[in-house]
Design a protein around this motif. Structure first.
Motif, PDB file in Angstrom:
ATOM      1  N   GLY A  94       0.815  -1.201   0.000  1.00 38.24           N
ATOM      2  CA  GLY A  94       0.000   0.000   0.000  1.00 38.24           C
ATOM      3  C   GLY A  94       0.849   1.251   0.000  1.00 38.24           C
ATOM      4  O   GLY A  94       2.067   1.210   0.198  1.00 38.24           O
ATOM      5  N   VAL A  95       0.184   2.379  -0.231  1.00 36.73           N
ATOM      6  CA  VAL A  95       0.854   3.679  -0.218  1.00 36.73           C
ATOM      7  C   VAL A  95       0.042   4.600   0.685  1.00 36.73           C
ATOM      8  O   VAL A  95      -1.135   4.871   0.426  1.00 36.73           O
ATOM      9  CB  VAL A  95       0.948   4.291  -1.629  1.00 36.73           C
ATOM     10  N   ARG A  96       0.678   5.061   1.782  1.00 41.46           N
ATOM     11  CA  ARG A  96       0.019   5.983   2.695  1.00 41.46           C
ATOM     12  C   ARG A  96       0.466   7.395   2.358  1.00 41.46           C
ATOM     13  O   ARG A  96       1.656   7.714   2.383  1.00 41.46           O
ATOM     14  CB  ARG A  96       0.368   5.644   4.145  1.00 41.46           C
ATOM     15  N   ARG A  97      -0.526   8.224   2.037  1.00 42.32           N
ATOM     16  CA  ARG A  97      -0.213   9.566   1.557  1.00 42.32           C
ATOM     17  C   ARG A  97      -0.557  10.621   2.601  1.00 42.32           C
ATOM     18  O   ARG A  97      -1.614  10.567   3.229  1.00 42.32           O
ATOM     19  CB  ARG A  97      -0.979   9.844   0.262  1.00 42.32           C
ATOM     20  N   SER A  98       0.350  11.577   2.753  1.00 37.68           N
ATOM     21  CA  SER A  98       0.139  12.730   3.618  1.00 37.68           C
ATOM     22  C   SER A  98       0.400  13.981   2.788  1.00 37.68           C
ATOM     23  O   SER A  98       1.441  14.069   2.123  1.00 37.68           O
ATOM     24  CB  SER A  98       1.088  12.707   4.829  1.00 37.68           C
ATOM     25  N   PRO A  99      -0.523  14.949   2.787  1.00 35.84           N
ATOM     26  CA  PRO A  99      -0.365  16.146   1.946  1.00 35.84           C
ATOM     27  C   PRO A  99       0.983  16.833   2.140  1.00 35.84           C
ATOM     28  O   PRO A  99       1.385  17.154   3.267  1.00 35.84           O
ATOM     29  CB  PRO A  99      -1.520  17.048   2.404  1.00 35.84           C
ATOM     30  N   ARG A 101       3.938  15.765   1.981  1.00 35.36           N
ATOM     31  CA  ARG A 101       5.046  14.984   2.541  1.00 35.36           C
ATOM     32  C   ARG A 101       5.282  13.733   1.698  1.00 35.36           C
ATOM     33  O   ARG A 101       4.352  13.226   1.058  1.00 35.36           O
ATOM     34  CB  ARG A 101       4.725  14.594   3.980  1.00 35.36           C
ATOM     35  N   PRO A 102       6.521  13.209   1.680  1.00 33.48           N
ATOM     36  CA  PRO A 102       6.785  11.977   0.923  1.00 33.48           C
ATOM     37  C   PRO A 102       5.845  10.850   1.353  1.00 33.48           C
ATOM     38  O   PRO A 102       5.463  10.748   2.519  1.00 33.48           O
ATOM     39  CB  PRO A 102       8.240  11.655   1.267  1.00 33.48           C
ATOM     40  N   HIS A 103       5.474  10.015   0.388  1.00 36.30           N
ATOM     41  CA  HIS A 103       4.580   8.896   0.668  1.00 36.30           C
ATOM     42  C   HIS A 103       5.300   7.815   1.477  1.00 36.30           C
ATOM     43  O   HIS A 103       6.513   7.624   1.358  1.00 36.30           O
ATOM     44  CB  HIS A 103       4.082   8.274  -0.638  1.00 36.30           C
ATOM     45  N   GLN A 104       4.532   7.093   2.277  1.00 27.86           N
ATOM     46  CA  GLN A 104       5.041   5.922   2.971  1.00 27.86           C
ATOM     47  C   GLN A 104       4.583   4.682   2.212  1.00 27.86           C
ATOM     48  O   GLN A 104       3.386   4.405   2.127  1.00 27.86           O
ATOM     49  CB  GLN A 104       4.529   5.890   4.416  1.00 27.86           C
ATOM     50  N   VAL A 105       5.532   3.988   1.632  1.00 27.76           N
ATOM     51  CA  VAL A 105       5.240   2.826   0.795  1.00 27.76           C
ATOM     52  C   VAL A 105       5.508   1.554   1.596  1.00 27.76           C
ATOM     53  O   VAL A 105       6.620   1.358   2.100  1.00 27.76           O
ATOM     54  CB  VAL A 105       6.105   2.824  -0.486  1.00 27.76           C
ATOM     55  N   THR A 106       4.497   0.718   1.732  1.00 31.27           N
ATOM     56  CA  THR A 106       4.671  -0.558   2.428  1.00 31.27           C
ATOM     57  C   THR A 106       4.698  -1.685   1.413  1.00 31.27           C
ATOM     58  O   THR A 106       3.967  -1.661   0.416  1.00 31.27           O
ATOM     59  CB  THR A 106       3.535  -0.803   3.438  1.00 31.27           C
ATOM     60  N   PHE A 107       5.558  -2.673   1.671  1.00 30.55           N
ATOM     61  CA  PHE A 107       5.710  -3.782   0.730  1.00 30.55           C
ATOM     62  C   PHE A 107       6.198  -5.014   1.480  1.00 30.55           C
ATOM     63  O   PHE A 107       6.809  -4.919   2.549  1.00 30.55           O
ATOM     64  CB  PHE A 107       6.693  -3.416  -0.387  1.00 30.55           C
ATOM     65  N   GLU A 133      -3.977   1.264  -8.576  1.00 30.97           N
ATOM     66  CA  GLU A 133      -5.048   1.007  -7.612  1.00 30.97           C
ATOM     67  C   GLU A 133      -4.817   1.785  -6.319  1.00 30.97           C
ATOM     68  O   GLU A 133      -5.740   2.390  -5.759  1.00 30.97           O
ATOM     69  CB  GLU A 133      -5.136  -0.489  -7.325  1.00 30.97           C
ATOM     70  N   ALA A 134      -3.556   1.787  -5.854  1.00 33.48           N
ATOM     71  CA  ALA A 134      -3.235   2.506  -4.621  1.00 33.48           C
ATOM     72  C   ALA A 134      -3.448   4.011  -4.784  1.00 33.48           C
ATOM     73  O   ALA A 134      -3.808   4.709  -3.829  1.00 33.48           O
ATOM     74  CB  ALA A 134      -1.794   2.223  -4.214  1.00 33.48           C
ATOM     75  N   ALA A 135      -3.236   4.502  -5.998  1.00 34.93           N
ATOM     76  CA  ALA A 135      -3.416   5.934  -6.267  1.00 34.93           C
ATOM     77  C   ALA A 135      -4.888   6.301  -6.434  1.00 34.93           C
ATOM     78  O   ALA A 135      -5.237   7.484  -6.451  1.00 34.93           O
ATOM     79  CB  ALA A 135      -2.636   6.330  -7.518  1.00 34.93           C
TER      80      ALA A 135
END
Length: 371
Positions: A94-99, A101-107, A133-135
Motif C-alpha cells: 500500500g501507499v500511505r499519503r500525507s499532503p 510529505r513523501p509517501h510511505q510505501v509498504t511492501f 489502484e493505490a493511487a
C-alpha cells in the motif's frame, strides 16, 4: 512465463536501448533480427509485406527476444548506478499519503512487511497495476472477445527471418522467429479463459492450429502438455490520469494497448525517456507534485491514445468473422501493399517511429476506391 512470451522490440525502442549503450550487447545475444512482416491469407495468398528497411531510421528492423535476455543486459547496465537497488520478489502492499510529505510505501519482502518513504512512486507494473489502484486512479477498460496463446517450438531450418501472420475467418496464426533455433507461435482463441481452453483438450487445439498451416503440424509434435502453453487476455486500459501528487504511471499501467501493434515494451521505454528529465529537474527530496509531473503526461498521452485507437481498429478488422469485413480487410491489405506511401505510413506506426492513423482519403485508397 518469459519462456513462452517473447517480446518484439520495435525500432523506436531499439533507439532508446542504443542511447543507454546496450544495443550492441543485446544484438550479440541469441535474438532474432526481423526486417519483414508478411501477412498471408489462410488460403495461402499473399496479402501484404511490411518492410522496415524502407524506414528512414537508424534501426530499420525489430529484435525479437525472450524477456530474460533483455533483462539480463539491462541489469548489467544497472550495475553502473550503485545508488539503484533492485528488490527482488517484493510485492506492493500500500501507499500511505500525507499532503505535502513523501509517501510511505509498504511492501512485502522476504515474507516481511517493510516500509520506505518516496518522493514519487512510479507505477510500471502492467495493466493490472497495484500502484494505479493505490493511487485511486480510475480507468476505462476494454476487454476483447479474443485472446491469444503462445507456444515456443523448434525453428525449422528453412524458416527465414520474416514474421508471418496468417489471417482467416476469426483465425489468426503468427510465427515469430525468436532465436537461432526457436520459433514462437501466436494463435488467437476465444477469451473464455485458460481453464476453458484446456477443457477443450490439447489435441483439439493442435489440430485446429495445424489446419491453418501444414508446416505447423510438425512443429507442434514437441508440445505435449499445457505447461508449454501461455495464455494472454487482451485488454485496453485508459487511465483517467497518469499522475497524482507523488505518483506517476508508465507503460501498460497507464495505457495498455491491444497486442496487434506489438508496442508494449517500446511505449513503456518512450514513457521513461519522457519522464526522466521531469524527475531530474524537480526531484529534490520533497513530494513531487502532480502539476510538475503533468508535463510528462501531456507530452505522451496524445501519441499513445492514437496508437490505442489504431490497435483497436486492427482488432476489430483483423479478428473478424464477418465475410464482408473479411473481404474489406484482405482488400485493404492488398491495396496498402501496393501503395508505397501508405505502406510506409503503416510501417512507421508499427515501428513506433511515427504514430499517424490513416486519413479518410487514405482509407478510401486502402479500399481501392480512390486512386
Amino acid at each position: 512465463e518469459s519462456l513462452y512470451k517473447p517480446e518484439v522490440l520495435q525500432p523506436a525502442g531499439l533507439e532508446v536501448l542504443h542511447t543507454l549503450g546496450v544495443i550492441e550487447k543485446l544484438q550479440a545475444q541469441d535474438v532474432s533480427r526481423c526486417e519483414v512482416f508478411d501477412f498471408v491469407s489462410i488460403q495461402g495468398r499473399s496479402l501484404c509485406r511490411v518492410d522496415y528497411r524502407a524506414l528512414a531510421h537508424p534501426f530499420p528492423y525489430a529484435l525479437i527476444a525472450f524477456p530474460h535476455v533483455t533483462q539480463c543486459i539491462l541489469l548489467e547496465k544497472l550495475a553502473d548506478y550503485p545508488t539503484i537497488k533492485v528488490r527482488w520478489g517484493s510485492t506492493l502492499c500500500g501507499v500511505r499519503r500525507s499532503p505535502g510529505r513523501p509517501h510511505q510505501v509498504t511492501f512485502f519482502e522476504d515474507s516481511q512487511l517493510k516500509c520506505t518513504s518516496a518522493s514519487v512512486v512510479v507505477g510500471a507494473d502492467g495493466k493490472y497495476s497495484r500502484v494505479r489502484e493505490a493511487a485511486g486512479i480510475r480507468t476505462k477498460q476494454t476487454d476483447y472477445r479474443d485472446a491469444f496463446i503462445t507456444l515456443v517450438v523448434q525453428r525449422p531450418k528453412p524458416f527465414g527471418d520474416a514474421v508471418r501472420y496468417f489471417l482467416g475467418r476469426r483465425q489468426i496464426l503468427g510465427m515469430f522467429p525468436v532465436s537461432r533455433d526457436r520459433l514462437c507461435l501466436l494463435y488467437m482463441v476465444p477469451a473464455w479463459g485458460f481453464d476453458a481452453l484446456k477443457a477443450r483438450g490439447l489435441s483439439a487445439l493442435k489440430a485446429e492450429m495445424s489446419a491453418v498451416s501444414e508446416e505447423v503440424a510438425g512443429m507442434l509434435a514437441e508440445v505435449t502438455g499445457w505447461e508449454q502453453v501461455s495464455y494472454m487476455a487482451c485488454r485496453t486500459v485508459r487511465a483517467s490520469s497518469w499522475v497524482q501528487d507523488g505518483m506517476v504511471l508508465i507503460g501498460d499501467a497507464a495505457h495498455a494497448c491491444h497486442p496487434h501493434v506489438a508496442q508494449g515494451s517500446t511505449q513503456a521505454m518512450l514513457d521513461a525517456v519522457a519522464l526522466a528529465p521531469v524527475l531530474a529537474q524537480h526531484l529534490n527530496g520533497g513530494l513531487l507534485s502532480a502539476d510538475k509531473l503533468k508535463v510528462y503526461e501531456e507530452a505522451r498521452r496524445p501519441r499513445v491514445e492514437a496508437l490505442q485507437r489504431i490497435a483497436h481498429e486492427y482488432a476489430w478488422l483483423w479478428n473478424t468473422g464477418n465475410p464482408l469485413l473479411m473481404w474489406l480487410r484482405d482488400r485493404a491489405f492488398h491495396e496498402i501493399g501496393r501503395r508505397p506511401r501508405l505502406l510506409l505510413k503503416v510501417a512507421e506506426t508499427e515501428a513506433g517511429v511515427r504514430v499517424a492513423p490513416l486519413t479518410v482519403s487514405e482509407r478510401l485508397q486502402a479500399l481501392g476506391v480512390l486512386s
